[in-house]
Scaffold this motif. Structure first.
Motif, PDB file in Angstrom:
ATOM      1  N   ALA A 155      -1.971   4.839   4.684  1.00 16.13           N
ATOM      2  CA  ALA A 155      -0.989   5.689   3.997  1.00 16.13           C
ATOM      3  C   ALA A 155       0.124   6.611   4.675  1.00 16.13           C
ATOM      4  O   ALA A 155       0.843   7.154   4.299  1.00 16.13           O
ATOM      5  CB  ALA A 155      -1.934   6.578   2.896  1.00 16.13           C
TER       6      ALA A 155
ATOM      7  N   CYS B  52      -7.405  -1.515  -2.246  1.00 12.60           N
ATOM      8  CA  CYS B  52      -7.981  -0.529  -1.274  1.00 12.60           C
ATOM      9  C   CYS B  52      -7.381  -0.604   0.045  1.00 12.60           C
ATOM     10  O   CYS B  52      -6.966  -1.394   0.468  1.00 12.60           O
ATOM     11  CB  CYS B  52      -9.767  -0.553  -1.330  1.00 12.60           C
ATOM     12  SG  CYS B  52     -10.377  -2.315  -0.299  1.00 12.60           S
TER      13      CYS B  52
ATOM     14  N   TYR C  55      -6.853   2.386  -5.050  1.00 17.63           N
ATOM     15  CA  TYR C  55      -5.919   2.480  -5.725  1.00 17.63           C
ATOM     16  C   TYR C  55      -5.910   1.668  -7.116  1.00 17.63           C
ATOM     17  O   TYR C  55      -6.127   0.449  -6.862  1.00 17.63           O
ATOM     18  CB  TYR C  55      -4.639   2.210  -5.318  1.00 17.63           C
ATOM     19  CG  TYR C  55      -4.091   2.540  -3.976  1.00 17.63           C
ATOM     20  CD1 TYR C  55      -3.809   4.265  -3.928  1.00 17.63           C
ATOM     21  CD2 TYR C  55      -4.222   2.045  -2.815  1.00 17.63           C
ATOM     22  CE1 TYR C  55      -3.496   4.628  -2.676  1.00 17.63           C
ATOM     23  CE2 TYR C  55      -4.003   2.860  -1.577  1.00 17.63           C
ATOM     24  CZ  TYR C  55      -3.722   3.856  -1.773  1.00 17.63           C
ATOM     25  OH  TYR C  55      -3.403   4.719  -0.370  1.00 17.63           O
TER      26      TYR C  55
ATOM     27  N   ALA D 273      -9.172   4.691   0.763  1.00 20.17           N
ATOM     28  CA  ALA D 273      -8.398   5.146  -0.687  1.00 20.17           C
ATOM     29  C   ALA D 273      -8.342   3.768  -1.512  1.00 20.17           C
ATOM     30  O   ALA D 273      -8.439   2.606  -1.126  1.00 20.17           O
ATOM     31  CB  ALA D 273      -7.025   5.420  -0.273  1.00 20.17           C
TER      32      ALA D 273
ATOM     33  N   HIS E 226      -4.362  13.247  -2.943  1.00 16.60           N
ATOM     34  CA  HIS E 226      -3.468  12.273  -3.272  1.00 16.60           C
ATOM     35  C   HIS E 226      -2.722  11.378  -2.103  1.00 16.60           C
ATOM     36  O   HIS E 226      -1.861  10.632  -1.965  1.00 16.60           O
ATOM     37  CB  HIS E 226      -2.026  12.915  -3.977  1.00 16.60           C
ATOM     38  CG  HIS E 226      -2.818  13.353  -5.371  1.00 16.60           C
ATOM     39  ND1 HIS E 226      -3.218  12.668  -6.459  1.00 16.60           N
ATOM     40  CD2 HIS E 226      -2.756  14.821  -5.659  1.00 16.60           C
ATOM     41  CE1 HIS E 226      -3.626  13.658  -7.210  1.00 16.60           C
ATOM     42  NE2 HIS E 226      -3.057  14.789  -6.839  1.00 16.60           N
TER      43      HIS E 226
ATOM     44  N   GLN F 294      -3.343   5.144  -9.883  1.00 20.57           N
ATOM     45  CA  GLN F 294      -4.153   6.102  -9.453  1.00 20.57           C
ATOM     46  C   GLN F 294      -4.906   5.988  -8.402  1.00 20.57           C
ATOM     47  O   GLN F 294      -5.431   5.011  -7.898  1.00 20.57           O
ATOM     48  CB  GLN F 294      -5.144   6.337 -10.729  1.00 20.57           C
ATOM     49  CG  GLN F 294      -6.200   7.587 -10.509  1.00 20.57           C
ATOM     50  CD  GLN F 294      -7.255   7.767 -11.715  1.00 20.57           C
ATOM     51  OE1 GLN F 294      -8.032   6.652 -11.913  1.00 20.57           O
ATOM     52  NE2 GLN F 294      -7.095   8.664 -12.672  1.00 20.57           N
ATOM     53  N   THR F 295      -4.874   7.281  -7.455  1.00 22.55           N
ATOM     54  CA  THR F 295      -5.500   7.266  -6.056  1.00 22.55           C
ATOM     55  C   THR F 295      -6.920   8.036  -6.006  1.00 22.55           C
ATOM     56  O   THR F 295      -7.230   9.134  -6.701  1.00 22.55           O
ATOM     57  CB  THR F 295      -4.620   7.902  -5.275  1.00 22.55           C
ATOM     58  OG1 THR F 295      -3.506   7.458  -5.133  1.00 22.55           O
ATOM     59  CG2 THR F 295      -5.280   7.803  -3.818  1.00 22.55           C
TER      60      THR F 295
ATOM     61  N   ARG G 118       0.233   3.968  -2.839  1.00 23.49           N
ATOM     62  CA  ARG G 118       0.243   5.533  -2.397  1.00 23.49           C
ATOM     63  C   ARG G 118       1.173   6.347  -3.185  1.00 23.49           C
ATOM     64  O   ARG G 118       0.859   7.657  -3.620  1.00 23.49           O
ATOM     65  CB  ARG G 118       0.354   5.799  -1.203  1.00 23.49           C
ATOM     66  CG  ARG G 118       0.019   7.256  -0.615  1.00 23.49           C
ATOM     67  CD  ARG G 118       0.997   7.370   0.742  1.00 23.49           C
ATOM     68  NE  ARG G 118       2.257   7.420   0.646  1.00 23.49           N
ATOM     69  CZ  ARG G 118       3.253   6.908   1.125  1.00 23.49           C
ATOM     70  NH1 ARG G 118       2.890   6.282   2.287  1.00 23.49           N
ATOM     71  NH2 ARG G 118       4.669   6.730   0.941  1.00 23.49           N
TER      72      ARG G 118
ATOM     73  N   HIS H  60       0.915  -1.237   0.080  1.00 23.83           N
ATOM     74  CA  HIS H  60      -0.090   0.101  -0.213  1.00 23.83           C
ATOM     75  C   HIS H  60       1.027   1.408  -0.060  1.00 23.83           C
ATOM     76  O   HIS H  60       0.429   2.281  -0.396  1.00 23.83           O
ATOM     77  CB  HIS H  60      -0.866  -0.083   1.078  1.00 23.83           C
ATOM     78  CG  HIS H  60      -2.166  -1.051   0.976  1.00 23.83           C
ATOM     79  ND1 HIS H  60      -1.973  -2.494   1.115  1.00 23.83           N
ATOM     80  CD2 HIS H  60      -3.523  -0.849   0.426  1.00 23.83           C
ATOM     81  CE1 HIS H  60      -2.998  -3.162   1.230  1.00 23.83           C
ATOM     82  NE2 HIS H  60      -3.906  -2.083   0.811  1.00 23.83           N
TER      83      HIS H  60
END
Length: 305
Positions: A223, A217, A207, A205, A286, A188-189, A176, A172
Motif C-alpha cells: 500500500a 489480498c 480488499y 490487507a 484504511h 472495502q479495506t 487501496r 493493489h
C-alpha cells in the motif's frame, strides 16, 4: 438512496440481465465473431456491410438476427453503424487475456534477485493464472498474485516479470484507493491478522468489492509503494522506487517491518531502513498515512499528515 440500494433496484428491473441470460446471449459462434470483429475494427462505429464481412458469416438473415440479439446489451447501434458497449468489450477482453481458453504452466523462472530472508536465489512459478515469487531454500513466499495468460504473449522472461511487478503495483494501488480493478465499484479495506494465507505475512490487507465481490489480498507494505513520503525517502538515496520489483523490498513481502500499535482503531507502523536512515510510517485502518517519522545520523524529521 445509496449506491448499493440503487444497484439492487437495478438488478430487480426488467432491463437488467441476469447472469444466465447474459451468458446465453454470447453462447453462439456468430455472436462471438461479431464482438471480435468490432474489437479488431480500426474505427467504430462499423457499418452493417463491413461488420458482416469481417464476421465472415454466410447468411445475412442469420447474421442480422444474432446482431440484433447482441444490440442493446453488448453492442450499441448508432446512425453510422455498430460499436461495442462496455459489456461487449469485457467479454472480448477476457478472451484476449486468455481467461477462457488458455491455461498455461511455465517452467520456473530465475528472477535474478535474492530472498529477503536468507539471500538465496528467488524463483518465479506460474500456474492457474497466478505468479508466485518464492525462495526454494528457506521457503519464504514473496507474494502470489494474479496474472492473465495473455500477459505472457510476446514477452520474454524479463519482460514478463516486469509486467507482473507493474500489474501488482497498479491493481493493489487501485484497491487501496477504494476502486475495484474489475468493475470500478467501491472497494472495502479490511486488515486481517493471524489467519492462513498464501502471503508470508501475519498481517495483511484484504480488499473486497461491494459490487462484484472481487477480492484481493496483499501485504501492508504494498500500500506504500506509490506514497510520496516513501518515494521521496528512496529518492533521497538516489533510488527510483518505481524501478524496483516489489519482491526485493522486505517491507513489501513480510510483516518483519510492521508493528501493530492498536487494533481499535487500527494503527500500524511500518519501518523502512536504508543505510543509517529509517522512515517510520503510521497508517490507519484504511491504510492511509497519518504520520511519518524519519531518523537518520544527521537529523530527525517528524510529519503529521
Amino acid at each position: 438512496m445509496n449506491r448499493l440500494e440503487a444497484m439492487e433496484l437495478a438488478q430487480e428491473s426488467e432491463h437488467c440481465l441476469r447472469p444466465a441470460e447474459a451468458f446465453s446471449l454470447i453462447g453462439n459462434e456468430i455472436r462471438v465473431a461479431i464482438l471480435e470483429a468490432l474489437w479488431h475494427a480500426d474505427e467504430q462505429p462499423v457499418d452493417f456491410t463491413t461488420l458482416y464481412e469481417q464476421a465472415e458469416s454466410d447468411n445475412t438473415a442469420k447474421f442480422n438476427y444474432h446482431l440484433g440479439q447482441l444490440t442493446g446489451h453488448f453492442v450499441r447501434k448508432t446512425d453510422d453503424g455498430y460499436e461495442l458497449r462496455t459489456a461487449g468489450e469485457s467479454v472480448v477482453r477476457a478472451a484476449v487475456e486468455g481467461s477462457f481458453n488458455a491455461h498455461p504452466d511455465l517452467d520456473p523462472i530465475d528472477t535474478g534477485d535474492d530472498c529477503t530472508q536468507c539471500g538465496s536465489p528467488l524463483v518465479a512459478t506460474y500456474s492457474d493464472e497466478q505468479f508466485a515469487i518464492g525462495c526454494p531454500a528457506c521457503g519464504r513466499t514473496h507474494g502470489q498474485y494474479s496474472f492473465p495468460p495473455g500477459g505472457l504473449i510476446g514477452r520474454d522472461e524479463r519482460e514478463t516479470l516486469s509486467a507482473f511487478n507493474q500489474r501488482v503495483r497498479h491493481l493493489h494501488s487501485l484497491a487501496r484507493d477504494g476502486v475495484c480493478p474489475e468493475c470500478s465499484g467501491q472497494m472495502q479495506t479490511q486488515i486481517v491478522r493471524g489467519e492462513d494465507c498464501c502471503l508470508d505475512a501475519d498481517l495483511r490487507a484484504e480488499y473486497t468489492c461491494l459490487q462484484c465481490h472481487h477480492n484481493l489480498c496483499s501485504t501492508i507494505g504494498l500500500a506504500l509503494l506509490d506514497q510520496s513520503p516513501v518515494v521521496s525517502f528512496y529518492r533521497d538515496h538516489g533510488i527510483d522506487l518505481q524501478t524496483i520489483p516489489y519482491w526485493r523490498l522486505n517491507w513489501c513481502v513480510s510483516a518483519d517491518c510492521t508493528d501493530v500499535e492498536s487494533i481499535d482503531p487500527w494503527r500500524i507502523e511500518m519501518r523502512i531502513d536504508k543505510k543509517d536512515d529509517t522512515l517510520t510510517v503510521s497508517l490507519d485502518e484504511h491504510l492511509s498515512i497519518v504520520a511519518t517519522n524519519r531518523v537518520c545520523s544527521e537529523s530527525v524529521t517528524r510529519h503529521a499528515e
